[in-house]
Scaffold this motif. Structure first.
Motif, PDB file in Angstrom:
ATOM      1  N   ALA A   1      -8.982  -0.683   7.499  1.00  0.00           N
ATOM      2  CA  ALA A   1      -8.278  -1.163   6.748  1.00  0.00           C
ATOM      3  C   ALA A   1      -7.356  -2.426   7.314  1.00  0.00           C
ATOM      4  O   ALA A   1      -7.286  -3.259   6.522  1.00  0.00           O
ATOM      5  N   LEU A   2      -6.818  -2.325   8.568  1.00  0.00           N
ATOM      6  CA  LEU A   2      -6.039  -3.267   9.023  1.00  0.00           C
ATOM      7  C   LEU A   2      -6.981  -4.529   9.464  1.00  0.00           C
ATOM      8  O   LEU A   2      -6.454  -5.779   9.130  1.00  0.00           O
ATOM      9  N   LEU A   3      -8.138  -4.141   9.866  1.00  0.00           N
ATOM     10  CA  LEU A   3      -9.039  -5.411  10.364  1.00  0.00           C
ATOM     11  C   LEU A   3      -9.395  -5.997   8.955  1.00  0.00           C
ATOM     12  O   LEU A   3      -9.389  -7.432   8.838  1.00  0.00           O
ATOM     13  N   LYS A   4      -9.596  -5.489   7.943  1.00  0.00           N
ATOM     14  CA  LYS A   4     -10.034  -5.865   6.755  1.00  0.00           C
ATOM     15  C   LYS A   4      -8.900  -6.926   6.121  1.00  0.00           C
ATOM     16  O   LYS A   4      -8.802  -7.916   5.672  1.00  0.00           O
TER      17      LYS A   4
ATOM     18  N   LYS B   1       1.015  -1.142   0.005  1.00  0.00           N
ATOM     19  CA  LYS B   1       0.028   0.157   0.009  1.00  0.00           C
ATOM     20  C   LYS B   1       0.917   1.159   0.062  1.00  0.00           C
ATOM     21  O   LYS B   1       0.604   2.162  -0.757  1.00  0.00           O
ATOM     22  N   GLY B   2       2.001   1.376   0.897  1.00  0.00           N
ATOM     23  CA  GLY B   2       2.846   2.493   0.936  1.00  0.00           C
ATOM     24  C   GLY B   2       3.477   2.630  -0.667  1.00  0.00           C
ATOM     25  O   GLY B   2       3.609   3.710  -0.985  1.00  0.00           O
ATOM     26  N   ALA B   3       3.986   1.616  -1.215  1.00  0.00           N
ATOM     27  CA  ALA B   3       4.568   1.664  -2.703  1.00  0.00           C
ATOM     28  C   ALA B   3       3.466   2.237  -3.653  1.00  0.00           C
ATOM     29  O   ALA B   3       4.070   2.739  -4.462  1.00  0.00           O
ATOM     30  N   GLU B   4       2.231   1.861  -3.441  1.00  0.00           N
ATOM     31  CA  GLU B   4       1.231   2.335  -4.341  1.00  0.00           C
ATOM     32  C   GLU B   4       0.817   3.842  -4.132  1.00  0.00           C
ATOM     33  O   GLU B   4      -0.091   4.569  -4.620  1.00  0.00           O
ATOM     34  N   GLY B   5       1.342   4.328  -2.674  1.00  0.00           N
ATOM     35  CA  GLY B   5       1.076   5.665  -2.274  1.00  0.00           C
ATOM     36  C   GLY B   5      -0.321   5.890  -1.623  1.00  0.00           C
ATOM     37  O   GLY B   5      -1.000   6.925  -1.559  1.00  0.00           O
ATOM     38  N   ARG B   6      -0.982   4.617  -1.368  1.00  0.00           N
ATOM     39  CA  ARG B   6      -2.189   4.650  -0.734  1.00  0.00           C
ATOM     40  C   ARG B   6      -2.155   5.148   0.706  1.00  0.00           C
ATOM     41  O   ARG B   6      -1.221   4.366   1.479  1.00  0.00           O
ATOM     42  N   ASN B   7      -3.259   5.704   1.347  1.00  0.00           N
ATOM     43  CA  ASN B   7      -3.104   6.022   2.695  1.00  0.00           C
ATOM     44  C   ASN B   7      -4.271   5.326   3.672  1.00  0.00           C
ATOM     45  O   ASN B   7      -4.619   5.597   4.491  1.00  0.00           O
ATOM     46  N   ASP B   8      -4.721   4.406   2.934  1.00  0.00           N
ATOM     47  CA  ASP B   8      -5.952   3.707   3.896  1.00  0.00           C
ATOM     48  C   ASP B   8      -5.247   2.451   4.695  1.00  0.00           C
ATOM     49  O   ASP B   8      -5.313   1.324   4.442  1.00  0.00           O
ATOM     50  N   ARG B   9      -4.779   2.952   5.874  1.00  0.00           N
ATOM     51  CA  ARG B   9      -4.099   2.112   6.771  1.00  0.00           C
ATOM     52  C   ARG B   9      -4.674   2.336   8.169  1.00  0.00           C
ATOM     53  O   ARG B   9      -3.818   2.040   9.054  1.00  0.00           O
ATOM     54  N   GLY B  10      -5.772   2.742   8.138  1.00  0.00           N
ATOM     55  CA  GLY B  10      -6.529   2.952   9.397  1.00  0.00           C
ATOM     56  C   GLY B  10      -6.914   1.375   9.963  1.00  0.00           C
ATOM     57  O   GLY B  10      -6.599   0.516   9.509  1.00  0.00           O
ATOM     58  N   PRO B  11      -7.751   1.493  11.296  1.00  0.00           N
ATOM     59  CA  PRO B  11      -8.006   0.410  11.875  1.00  0.00           C
ATOM     60  C   PRO B  11      -8.931  -0.469  10.931  1.00  0.00           C
ATOM     61  O   PRO B  11      -8.686  -1.645  11.101  1.00  0.00           O
TER      62      PRO B  11
END
Length: 170
Positions: free
Chosen positions: A134-137, A122-132
């Protein structure tokens, strides 16, 4: 034409690194029993195959680097640059899996590996969906992949993988 010796020492170092990895894998394959199993091959077949492949590739890499360098490499420095934080996330996932698989079991260690690898991607793609959420998913997806693999190996193929309990289901 450039002189063949010491022209590309870093490229030669890559070949030597691959050679050492191949030798290390071959040394590890020596400790695996060679008794033939299903299909006539033993459990040491694949490690030997990979070790020999790495040794052959290292020979080609060293030869190429000593005879003029990697000729087909692009000279441009404008290409994509490595994303080192993603590499760190994925490395952490693999190392955590290796360190924890016998402690927390196959399912949970592979789930952790998946979650950490996804963070790197996700970081390599520049995505910022790293919240709880997204982590649970990501955790649920990792478990949805790891659990059936574990059950298939332990219940249907009777291959022992490290589990959290002795029941063979977790």
């Amino acid at each position: 034409m450039t002189p063949p010796n010491n022209t590309y020492p870093l490229q030669t170092l890559v070949g030597v690194g691959v050679l050492l990895i191949g030798l290390g894998l071959a040394a590890g394959a020596l400790t695996i029993p060679s008794a033939a199993g299903y299909g006539g091959v033993g459990p040491n077949f694949l490690p030997w195959l990979v070790a020999l492949s790495l040794l052959v590739c290292s020979g080609f890499i060293i030869w190429e680097s000593r005879s003029g360098g990697f000729r087909a490499m692009d000279e441009s420095a404008d290409g994509p640059q490595p994303y080192w934080p993603g590499f760190a996330w994925m490395s952490a996932g693999l190392l955590a899996n290796a360190a924890l698989i016998t402690t927390i079991g196959f399912i949970f260690s592979c789930t952790l590996c998946f979650v950490l690898a996804v963070q790197g991607l996700k970081g390599a793609e520049g995505r910022n969906d790293r919240g709880p959420a997204a982590l649970l998913k990501d955790t649920l997806i990792g478990m949805a992949i790891a659990a059936p693999v574990f059950w298939m190996f332990t219940q249907f193929l009777a291959i022992n993988l490290p589990g959290l309990t002795s029941t063979g289901w977790l």
